[in-house]
Design an enzyme around this catalytic site. Sequence first.
Site, PDB file in Angstrom:
ATOM      1  CB  THR A 178      -0.973   0.038   1.195  1.00 38.33           C
ATOM      2  OG1 THR A 178      -1.822  -1.067   1.123  1.00 38.33           O
ATOM      3  CG2 THR A 178      -1.443   1.201   1.580  1.00 38.33           C
ATOM      4  N   GLY A 208     -10.380  -2.748   2.732  1.00 41.30           N
ATOM      5  CA  GLY A 208      -9.501  -2.738   3.811  1.00 41.30           C
ATOM      6  C   GLY A 208      -9.483  -1.253   4.619  1.00 41.30           C
ATOM      7  CG  ASP A 209      -5.967  -0.330   6.544  1.00 45.53           C
ATOM      8  OD1 ASP A 209      -6.053  -1.062   5.717  1.00 45.53           O
ATOM      9  OD2 ASP A 209      -5.068   0.405   7.215  1.00 45.53           O
ATOM     10  CB  THR A 229       1.036   0.358   5.024  1.00 45.73           C
ATOM     11  OG1 THR A 229       1.626  -1.031   4.349  1.00 45.73           O
ATOM     12  CG2 THR A 229       2.300   0.691   5.571  1.00 45.73           C
TER      13      THR A 229
HETATM   14  N1  ASP Z   1      -3.804  -1.936   4.510  1.00 45.38           N
HETATM   15  C1  ASP Z   1      -3.844  -2.532   3.358  1.00 45.38           C
HETATM   16  C2  ASP Z   1      -5.249  -3.423   3.395  1.00 45.38           C
HETATM   17  O1  ASP Z   1      -5.564  -4.140   4.147  1.00 45.38           O
HETATM   18  C3  ASP Z   1      -2.967  -3.720   3.003  1.00 45.38           C
HETATM   19  C4  ASP Z   1      -1.430  -2.933   2.796  1.00 45.38           C
HETATM   20  O2  ASP Z   1      -0.965  -2.154   3.797  1.00 45.38           O
HETATM   21  O3  ASP Z   1      -0.772  -3.367   1.892  1.00 45.38           O
HETATM   22  O4  ASP Z   1      -5.846  -3.649   2.500  1.00 45.38           O
END
Ligand code: ASP
Length: 313
Positions: A178, A208-209, A229
Amino acid sequence: MNKPISIAIHGGAGTILRTQMSAQLKRAILSDLQRAVQAGYALLQEGADALDAVVAAVKVMEDSPHFNAGKGSVLTNNEMVEMDASLMHGRDLQAGAVAGVRHIKNPIELARDVLRNSPHVLLIGEGAEKFAFEQGHVYTEQDYFFTDRRYEQLLSMREKGLFALSEAKYPDDKKHGTVGAVALDAQGNLAAATSTGGVTNKKYGRVGDSALIGCGTVAENGVVAVSTTGVGEFFIRKRVAEDVAARMRYLKEDVHTACEHIIQGELKNMGGEGGLIALDAHGEIHFAINSSGMYRASIDVAGNLSVKIYADE
Ligand code: ASP
């Protein structure tokens, strides 16, 4: 005296294996990070708004295959790319976000359009794309986002019934790719932006977040801007970005203390791995990482450029 400006970006945290990182790949990643942070900083120097600076930085990383956002996004269980993005302006707490978009080259620009040109905050899937085309975004084929590396990752994880970051063939396979940016502009505005392909082998329209204000992204003038992330399920449950802001707002913690409290303490204790970038109202930058690395770069209030990969650098 000139008003302070500063910017920080990340290209994902997680396990990054030094032993498997070729000099060539390292050079390419560092160069993309540097281009991204400089793209945002150049706008800040011209007096642009912090929101446009974070979008410019994130866009460079969305366009690079080295990160899990835009081109190079991870694949879902049914071999699609589905991207999430969000951003927030600290002056008036305006926000824009999209989730599960499949045909938009730069989801972060679409999130900015949601903020500026819609009465809503979060648009998903087909509806988000309908809005995008009305706003002049071009339909982008799934083929554009697709990379062999992400396909190999999906095949091996799908076969084993694994999810997210369970397999490592490339040096940064166990890393959340991310991307995000936080900035302080010369008018004293804070802004934050986050963009992602999510997690490999995700199913059922998982979001996701990174799409969620208060979890992956927060900005509030006078307080802090944050982009995160990690495995989103933990970051959502912990409301990581807003928790950092709340500690600073109510407990008057400084940015370093607040971030470390969450990332090395409460989030880690829940089993949440990852990191974040944060920038306070004075332009003070903090990188918090509870895994072995996080692709990151910054240009601080004194104009110093820093570009790093491993947590111990
Ligand atoms: N936070 C992101 C998600 O869960 C993934 C990532 O940080 O690569 O969608």
